[in-house]
Design a protein around this motif. Structure first.
Motif, PDB file in Angstrom:
ATOM      1  N   ALA A 188      26.355   4.079   1.417  1.00 46.95           N
ATOM      2  CA  ALA A 188      26.798   2.715   1.360  1.00 46.95           C
ATOM      3  C   ALA A 188      27.095   2.212  -0.295  1.00 46.95           C
ATOM      4  CB  ALA A 188      26.261   1.722   1.971  1.00 46.95           C
ATOM      5  N   ASP A 189      25.951   2.565  -1.161  1.00 46.41           N
ATOM      6  CA  ASP A 189      26.046   2.449  -2.394  1.00 46.41           C
ATOM      7  C   ASP A 189      26.676   3.365  -3.637  1.00 46.41           C
ATOM      8  OD1 ASP A 189      24.309   0.330  -1.782  1.00 46.41           O
ATOM      9  OD2 ASP A 189      22.662   1.465  -1.808  1.00 46.41           O
ATOM     10  N   ASP A 206      36.797   1.575   7.107  1.00 49.11           N
ATOM     11  CA  ASP A 206      36.393   0.159   7.095  1.00 49.11           C
ATOM     12  C   ASP A 206      35.700  -0.356   8.578  1.00 49.11           C
ATOM     13  OD1 ASP A 206      37.280  -0.404   4.536  1.00 49.11           O
ATOM     14  OD2 ASP A 206      39.079  -1.423   4.981  1.00 49.11           O
ATOM     15  N   PHE A 209      32.295   1.434   8.876  1.00 50.66           N
ATOM     16  CA  PHE A 209      31.091   0.933   8.212  1.00 50.66           C
ATOM     17  C   PHE A 209      30.832  -0.480   8.748  1.00 50.66           C
ATOM     18  CE2 PHE A 209      31.685   4.628   5.458  1.00 50.66           C
ATOM     19  CZ  PHE A 209      30.762   4.448   4.404  1.00 50.66           C
ATOM     20  N   ALA A 210      31.836  -1.322   9.227  1.00 52.57           N
ATOM     21  CA  ALA A 210      31.557  -2.694   9.752  1.00 52.57           C
ATOM     22  C   ALA A 210      30.728  -2.426  10.967  1.00 52.57           C
ATOM     23  CB  ALA A 210      32.909  -3.208  10.021  1.00 52.57           C
ATOM     24  N   ALA A 214      27.062  -1.358   7.482  1.00 56.51           N
ATOM     25  CA  ALA A 214      26.918  -1.032   6.251  1.00 56.51           C
ATOM     26  C   ALA A 214      28.075  -1.656   5.370  1.00 56.51           C
ATOM     27  CB  ALA A 214      27.053   0.411   6.045  1.00 56.51           C
ATOM     28  N   ARG A 215      27.786  -2.095   4.045  1.00 55.89           N
ATOM     29  CA  ARG A 215      28.742  -2.652   3.236  1.00 55.89           C
ATOM     30  C   ARG A 215      29.163  -1.738   2.123  1.00 55.89           C
ATOM     31  NH1 ARG A 215      27.503  -8.871   1.751  1.00 55.89           N
ATOM     32  NH2 ARG A 215      29.657  -8.554   0.768  1.00 55.89           N
ATOM     33  N   ARG A 216      30.184  -1.533   1.902  1.00 48.59           N
ATOM     34  CA  ARG A 216      30.452  -0.553   0.669  1.00 48.59           C
ATOM     35  C   ARG A 216      31.750  -1.321  -0.073  1.00 48.59           C
ATOM     36  NH1 ARG A 216      35.164   3.423   1.529  1.00 48.59           N
ATOM     37  NH2 ARG A 216      36.699   2.203   2.633  1.00 48.59           N
ATOM     38  N   THR A 217      31.644  -0.817  -1.273  1.00 52.53           N
ATOM     39  CA  THR A 217      32.728  -1.497  -2.112  1.00 52.53           C
ATOM     40  C   THR A 217      33.941  -0.114  -2.855  1.00 52.53           C
ATOM     41  OG1 THR A 217      31.298  -3.035  -3.334  1.00 52.53           O
ATOM     42  CG2 THR A 217      33.174  -2.471  -4.492  1.00 52.53           C
TER      43      THR A 217
END
Length: 293
Positions: A188-189, A206, A209-210, A214-217
């Motif tokens: 995620a990071d 997306d 991960f949702a 887990a949040r990602r950019t």
């Protein structure tokens, strides 16, 4: 209201220019302008905002466009249905597709279709799955090969093509390259390379991960597969992609992404309801069923 008025209106809306639309339709510009004015008089509303450089749709024009395209598609389907009864598939086949879609080799399928039905004009449009679904529902495409984006409706149905798990692609020197498998929380990071949000692989990632919380950019956003592979190949980031992407660049490391389900990425053929499906689209799907694609 005449069909030619609707054909003229749609052409001007697409080209945003009277002269270009007249040239494409092979009519005089004065005749095209008169046709649009007649339609505006009948509807009692302006359809275009006219400037010296281009024309844009008014609110009334936007409302008419969707219905005009649907009407013209139905008329075309009626002509093609009569031809099909006579044993001939002809007219136009408008196909949409995402890049590198799983479950169908689009170029090979269209080549087989052309050999079988040489009188049909093939048109191809590449876009994201959300846009393709809208195009099929509006009658602008006969069918599309896309990521499953929504449930079937009265304007859209789907036929399954393939389902795959997701994989992490990274450079062989990346710190994650030695792992046996990864989870969304593990990566995620990281710096992510990914597609535009309308593309199927991005939507699948997306969603995965949702679901995992887990949040990602996404730092590096692209619109084609080769750019994504090039960026990962330069170790500028990692990508999460469907399994079949791992064979496109053998020099990259591909690692299974766990905890996202066995089928996180599902592709389908999007079609109108059976009664609105063109003979050409039915013929293409019949070819696909035989393994031609």
């Amino acid at each position: 209201m005449e069909l030619r008025h609707l054909q003229h209106f749609v052409a001007v809306a697409e080209d945003q220019h009277f002269t270009r639309a007249a040239e494409r339709l092979m009519v005089s510009q004065s005749g095209l302008s008169a046709s649009i004015r007649a339609l505006e008089r009948e509807l009692r509303a302006p359809l275009f905002v006219r400037t010296t450089r281009r024309v844009t749709l008014t609110e009334a024009g936007r409302a008419l466009l969707a219905e005009a395209e649907r009407i013209l598609a139905q008329v075309r389907a009626a002509h093609e249905a009569v031809a099909a009864v006579q044993g001939v598939v002809r007219g136009t086949l408008a196909v949409g597709t995402e890049q590198c879609i799983a479950g169908v080799h689009v170029a090979g399928l269209l080549a087989a279709f052309r050999r079988r039905h040489p009188d049909v004009e093939i048109r191809l449009r590449q876009s994201g799955s959300g846009a393709l679904a809208e195009e099929v529902a509006a009658g602008r495409l006969d069918l599309a090969f896309a990521y499953r984006t929504q449930a079937d409706s009265d304007q859209l149905r789907s036929a399954p093509l393939a389902g795959e798990p997701m994989y992490v692609l990274c450079h062989p020197d990346h710190r994650l390259a030695g792992a046996a498998a990864l989870t969304p929380a593990d990566v995620a990071d990281e710096v992510f390379v990914d597609f535009h949000p309308d593309w199927g692989p991005r939507r699948a990632t997306d969603a995965a991960f949702a679901a995992a919380g887990a949040r990602r950019t996404v730092a590096l956003e692209v619109n084609d597969v080769h750019s994504l592979l090039d960026l990962v190949g330069e170790n500028l980031g990692i990508a999460v992609v469907p399994r079949h992407f791992r064979h496109k660049r053998e020099s990259l490391t591909a690692l299974p992404l766990k905890d996202t389900g066995e089928v996180a990425y599902e592709t389908v053929a999007l079609l109108p309801p059976p009664q609105a499906t063109s003979p050409a689209a039915r013929a293409l799907m019949a070819l696909l069923d035989t393994g031609a694609g």
